[in-house]
Motif scaffolding. Structure first.
Motif, PDB file in Angstrom:
ATOM      1  N   SER A  10       0.811  -1.222   0.000  1.00 20.63           N
ATOM      2  CA  SER A  10       0.000   0.000   0.000  1.00 20.63           C
ATOM      3  C   SER A  10       0.846   1.274   0.000  1.00 20.63           C
ATOM      4  CB  SER A  10      -0.936  -0.001   1.216  1.00 20.63           C
ATOM      5  OG  SER A  10      -1.801  -1.122   1.190  1.00 20.63           O
ATOM      6  N   TRP A  11       1.912   1.304   0.808  1.00 17.85           N
ATOM      7  CA  TRP A  11       2.659   2.554   1.005  1.00 17.85           C
ATOM      8  C   TRP A  11       4.079   2.523   0.442  1.00 17.85           C
ATOM      9  CZ3 TRP A  11      -0.377   6.358   2.398  1.00 17.85           C
ATOM     10  CH2 TRP A  11      -1.529   6.069   3.115  1.00 17.85           C
ATOM     11  N   GLY A  12       4.585   1.351   0.136  1.00 14.96           N
ATOM     12  CA  GLY A  12       5.944   1.265  -0.395  1.00 14.96           C
ATOM     13  C   GLY A  12       6.178   2.092  -1.649  1.00 14.96           C
ATOM     14  N   PRO A  13       5.301   2.041  -2.665  1.00 13.29           N
ATOM     15  CA  PRO A  13       5.517   2.826  -3.882  1.00 13.29           C
ATOM     16  C   PRO A  13       5.606   4.332  -3.612  1.00 13.29           C
ATOM     17  CG  PRO A  13       3.898   1.130  -4.286  1.00 13.29           C
ATOM     18  CD  PRO A  13       4.173   1.104  -2.822  1.00 13.29           C
ATOM     19  N   TYR A  14       4.773   4.838  -2.696  1.00 19.97           N
ATOM     20  CA  TYR A  14       4.813   6.276  -2.399  1.00 19.97           C
ATOM     21  C   TYR A  14       6.140   6.648  -1.717  1.00 19.97           C
ATOM     22  CZ  TYR A  14      -0.222   5.911  -3.181  1.00 19.97           C
ATOM     23  OH  TYR A  14      -1.455   5.678  -3.727  1.00 19.97           O
ATOM     24  N   VAL A  15       6.579   5.819  -0.777  1.00 22.27           N
ATOM     25  CA  VAL A  15       7.824   6.100  -0.060  1.00 22.27           C
ATOM     26  C   VAL A  15       9.006   6.097  -1.030  1.00 22.27           C
ATOM     27  CG1 VAL A  15       9.396   5.274   1.718  1.00 22.27           C
ATOM     28  CG2 VAL A  15       6.924   5.211   2.119  1.00 22.27           C
ATOM     29  N   LEU A  16       9.084   5.074  -1.866  1.00 23.29           N
ATOM     30  CA  LEU A  16      10.222   4.966  -2.789  1.00 23.29           C
ATOM     31  C   LEU A  16      10.181   6.075  -3.851  1.00 23.29           C
ATOM     32  CD1 LEU A  16      10.384   1.092  -3.300  1.00 23.29           C
ATOM     33  CD2 LEU A  16      11.800   2.525  -1.834  1.00 23.29           C
ATOM     34  N   LEU A  17       8.986   6.408  -4.346  1.00 22.14           N
ATOM     35  CA  LEU A  17       8.876   7.486  -5.338  1.00 22.14           C
ATOM     36  C   LEU A  17       9.273   8.825  -4.733  1.00 22.14           C
ATOM     37  CD1 LEU A  17       8.023   8.521  -8.148  1.00 22.14           C
ATOM     38  CD2 LEU A  17       5.668   8.693  -7.268  1.00 22.14           C
ATOM     39  N   GLY A  18       8.812   9.099  -3.516  1.00 29.23           N
ATOM     40  CA  GLY A  18       9.176  10.358  -2.859  1.00 29.23           C
ATOM     41  C   GLY A  18      10.660  10.438  -2.575  1.00 29.23           C
ATOM     42  N   LEU A  19      11.251   9.340  -2.107  1.00 32.17           N
ATOM     43  CA  LEU A  19      12.683   9.331  -1.818  1.00 32.17           C
ATOM     44  C   LEU A  19      13.505   9.515  -3.082  1.00 32.17           C
ATOM     45  CD1 LEU A  19      14.832   8.933   0.360  1.00 32.17           C
ATOM     46  CD2 LEU A  19      14.736   6.464  -0.093  1.00 32.17           C
ATOM     47  N   ALA A  20      13.104   8.836  -4.164  1.00 31.27           N
ATOM     48  CA  ALA A  20      13.824   8.964  -5.431  1.00 31.27           C
ATOM     49  C   ALA A  20      13.733  10.389  -5.967  1.00 31.27           C
ATOM     50  CB  ALA A  20      13.271   7.966  -6.439  1.00 31.27           C
ATOM     51  N   THR A  21      12.536  10.987  -5.864  1.00 31.93           N
ATOM     52  CA  THR A  21      12.356  12.366  -6.363  1.00 31.93           C
ATOM     53  C   THR A  21      13.210  13.348  -5.567  1.00 31.93           C
ATOM     54  OG1 THR A  21      10.095  11.821  -7.031  1.00 31.93           O
ATOM     55  CG2 THR A  21      10.659  14.153  -6.828  1.00 31.93           C
ATOM     56  N   LEU A  22      13.233  13.211  -4.244  1.00 31.78           N
ATOM     57  CA  LEU A  22      14.009  14.111  -3.396  1.00 31.78           C
ATOM     58  C   LEU A  22      15.495  14.032  -3.713  1.00 31.78           C
ATOM     59  CD1 LEU A  22      14.154  16.081  -1.031  1.00 31.78           C
ATOM     60  CD2 LEU A  22      14.256  14.088   0.508  1.00 31.78           C
ATOM     61  N   ILE A  23      16.029  12.805  -3.792  1.00 32.62           N
ATOM     62  CA  ILE A  23      17.463  12.648  -4.066  1.00 32.62           C
ATOM     63  C   ILE A  23      17.800  13.147  -5.467  1.00 32.62           C
ATOM     64  CG2 ILE A  23      19.319  10.953  -4.315  1.00 32.62           C
ATOM     65  CD1 ILE A  23      17.977   9.298  -2.154  1.00 32.62           C
ATOM     66  N   SER A  24      16.914  12.873  -6.432  1.00 34.85           N
ATOM     67  CA  SER A  24      17.183  13.301  -7.812  1.00 34.85           C
ATOM     68  C   SER A  24      17.213  14.828  -7.914  1.00 34.85           C
ATOM     69  CB  SER A  24      16.120  12.735  -8.749  1.00 34.85           C
ATOM     70  OG  SER A  24      16.163  11.321  -8.751  1.00 34.85           O
ATOM     71  N   LEU A  25      16.308  15.526  -7.245  1.00 33.52           N
ATOM     72  CA  LEU A  25      16.297  16.993  -7.299  1.00 33.52           C
ATOM     73  C   LEU A  25      17.521  17.572  -6.586  1.00 33.52           C
ATOM     74  CD1 LEU A  25      12.503  17.741  -6.689  1.00 33.52           C
ATOM     75  CD2 LEU A  25      13.772  17.885  -8.837  1.00 33.52           C
ATOM     76  N   LEU A  26      17.953  16.932  -5.520  1.00 34.54           N
ATOM     77  CA  LEU A  26      19.136  17.434  -4.819  1.00 34.54           C
ATOM     78  C   LEU A  26      20.412  17.251  -5.639  1.00 34.54           C
ATOM     79  CD1 LEU A  26      18.411  16.195  -1.159  1.00 34.54           C
ATOM     80  CD2 LEU A  26      18.261  18.529  -2.051  1.00 34.54           C
ATOM     81  N   THR A  27      20.401  16.284  -6.554  1.00 34.85           N
ATOM     82  CA  THR A  27      21.600  16.005  -7.354  1.00 34.85           C
ATOM     83  C   THR A  27      21.418  16.376  -8.811  1.00 34.85           C
ATOM     84  OG1 THR A  27      20.842  13.731  -7.765  1.00 34.85           O
ATOM     85  CG2 THR A  27      22.232  14.110  -5.828  1.00 34.85           C
ATOM     86  N   ILE A  94      13.082  -0.164  -8.581  1.00 35.32           N
ATOM     87  CA  ILE A  94      13.309  -1.454  -7.911  1.00 35.32           C
ATOM     88  C   ILE A  94      12.010  -2.127  -7.488  1.00 35.32           C
ATOM     89  CG2 ILE A  94      13.455  -0.681  -5.504  1.00 35.32           C
ATOM     90  CD1 ILE A  94      15.972  -2.417  -5.260  1.00 35.32           C
ATOM     91  N   LEU A  95      10.899  -1.368  -7.482  1.00 36.06           N
ATOM     92  CA  LEU A  95       9.593  -1.963  -7.164  1.00 36.06           C
ATOM     93  C   LEU A  95       9.280  -3.155  -8.066  1.00 36.06           C
ATOM     94  CD1 LEU A  95       7.317   1.184  -6.629  1.00 36.06           C
ATOM     95  CD2 LEU A  95       7.752  -0.623  -4.951  1.00 36.06           C
ATOM     96  N   GLY A  96       9.726  -3.074  -9.328  1.00 40.22           N
ATOM     97  CA  GLY A  96       9.405  -4.136 -10.282  1.00 40.22           C
ATOM     98  C   GLY A  96       9.966  -5.482  -9.913  1.00 40.22           C
ATOM     99  N   TYR A  97      11.031  -5.505  -9.100  1.00 44.06           N
ATOM    100  CA  TYR A  97      11.594  -6.771  -8.666  1.00 44.06           C
ATOM    101  C   TYR A  97      10.677  -7.519  -7.686  1.00 44.06           C
ATOM    102  CZ  TYR A  97      16.241  -5.843 -10.646  1.00 44.06           C
ATOM    103  OH  TYR A  97      17.300  -5.621 -11.490  1.00 44.06           O
ATOM    104  N   PHE A  98       9.939  -6.762  -6.884  1.00 43.30           N
ATOM    105  CA  PHE A  98       9.242  -7.369  -5.743  1.00 43.30           C
ATOM    106  C   PHE A  98       7.778  -7.712  -5.997  1.00 43.30           C
ATOM    107  CE2 PHE A  98      12.628  -4.657  -3.962  1.00 43.30           C
ATOM    108  CZ  PHE A  98      13.379  -5.631  -3.332  1.00 43.30           C
TER     109      PHE A  98
END
Length: 408
Positions: A10-27, A94-98
């Motif tokens: 339920s919540w994993g995709p939102y957490v991973l998408l938000g984390l990826a977006t944050l790191i990508s914008l910072l870099t 990485i969601l696609g693996y699980f």
């Protein structure tokens, strides 16, 4: 679905998408390929909308189908494009693996995993497309490595599922076997009840024959003797001789009365009418000790259980007859009686330290009384086993083992 797994879905995709977006914008200054962060944000929003829509759809989706496969395909394409723009979006890809097994049909799982392996290899090699020969080499090696690991995991997962199916099949077979055993046990219990009923009926018939034989051999002969003596007293002219005939007739009457009482007492185990088997046996042993003057001991082993009436009657009769034999023939100084309750049988053992005998030279019992042959027949009627161990000068041990059939 377990609570922890449900939370991840339920919540994993939102957490991973938000984390990826944050790191990508910072870099973005270091790794952005096109210098357009607004495109990255727009695609991340599209991915967010996709997740929100799927959260509503998946409530009614329980198995892989067209809707789940479409969601997986769109998400995989978005993850590839986002990773192409910034390698840190591999965190989302990485969601696609699980969850490939949850949303894809079996035939499409390997294809979906290979696309994810391509995305992950591109991220791990520094981003797509590779810009140098060394990067291309790294990309190829990482792609092969990711693909090999995925195929290995798929195989291990398939073996795990196969083992689970085999285990489930084994459990089902065991349950069926247990059901058959239970049915067989119930059938055996019914057959045993029938055997006991037949044994009871046979016991009644035997008691009738025994009583008829005893009446013929004892009471009838006593009555015939009384008639003869009284007739002789009437015909005698000598008063003294007549009195002797009358006294002889009285003796025969008393003897016949005693025989009649003994026969009536032997008709049924009256000792069991008011007492359980252990109590009744203890009283029998104590009465025998008082009457014979021989020291007698009684013991009970195991957990006492209420037994079927025919079983209790058989064991009581065997103990009574064994004690009677010991009193008449053994010349013992000590006798021991043991009642033993075991898992599936119950036994009574009577031992004495008397003169003993050779069991091989003992013939079957006569029509009167039981004897060893009669005791053996009584025990075998209830599917039991009867044994006698004795040697001249070494005492005697009588053992009767019968099935432990509980009272119902």
């Amino acid at each position: 679905m377990p609570e922890r797994q449900e939370w991840y879905v339920s919540w994993g995709p939102y957490v991973l998408l938000g984390l990826a977006t944050l790191i990508s914008l910072l870099t973005e200054v270091q790794v952005m390929r096109n210098g357009r962060p607004e495109l990255l944000v727009a695609l991340a929003l599209v991915a967010l909308v996709l997740q929100l829509c799927w959260a509503k759809i998946r409530r009614v989706v329980s198995t892989p189908g067209a809707a789940s496969q479409a969601y997986y395909a769109v998400r995989t394409v978005l993850a590839f494009v986002l990773t192409y723009l910034n390698p840190f979006f591999a965190i989302y890809a990485i969601l696609g693996y699980f969850d490939s097994g949850a949303w894809l049909r079996p035939r499409a799982i390997k294809a979906g995993l290979l696309v994810n392996a391509l995305t992950m290899a591109g991220s791990q090699s520094g981003g797509l497309p590779p810009s140098s020969l060394m990067q291309w080499t790294a990309f190829g090696g990482l792609f092969v490595l990711n693909t090999g690991l995925l195929l290995l995991f798929v195989r291990l997962d398939a073996e795990k599922e196969e083992n689970a199916r085999a285990k489930a099949a084994t459990i089902a077979e065991l349950e069926q076997a247990n059901a058959r055993l239970k049915q067989a046990h119930e059938e055996n219990a019914g057959l045993q009840a029938q055997l006991l009923e037949q044994a009871r009926e046979a016991g009644i018939s035997d008691e009738r024959r025994r009583l008829a034989a005893e009446i013929h051999d004892t009471i009838a002969q006593s009555l015939a003797g009384i008639v003869t003596q009284l007739q002789a007293a009437v015909d005698s002219e000598d008063p003294a001789e007549g009195r002797r005939h009358v006294e002889r007739a009285a003796d025969l009457a008393r003897h016949g009365l005693g025989e009649a009482r003994r026969s009536v007492q032997d008709l049924g185990p009256s000792a069991l009418e008011h007492d359980a088997l252990p109590v009744a046996l203890r009283k029998v042993v104590e009465e025998w000790e008082a009457g014979s003057g021989v020291r007698a001991e009684f013991a009970v082993t195991g957990e006492v259980e209420p037994l079927h009436g025919e079983i209790e009657a058989t064991l009581l009769r065997i103990a009574q007859e064994s004690l009677a034999n010991a009193g008449r023939h053994a010349q013992a100084r000590r006798v021991g009686v043991t009642l033993s309750y075991m898992d599936d049988e119950v036994s009574v053992d009577v031992r004495d330290d008397g003169r003993g005998f050779d069991p091989g030279r003992v013939t079957s019992s006569s029509t009167s009384g039981f004897g060893l042959g009669g005791m053996r027949a009584r025990v075998e009627r209830v599917a039991g086993a009867f044994e006698v161990e004795s040697e001249p000068g070494l005492g005697t041990a009588v053992s009767a083992r019968v099935p432990l059939v509980r009272h119902v």
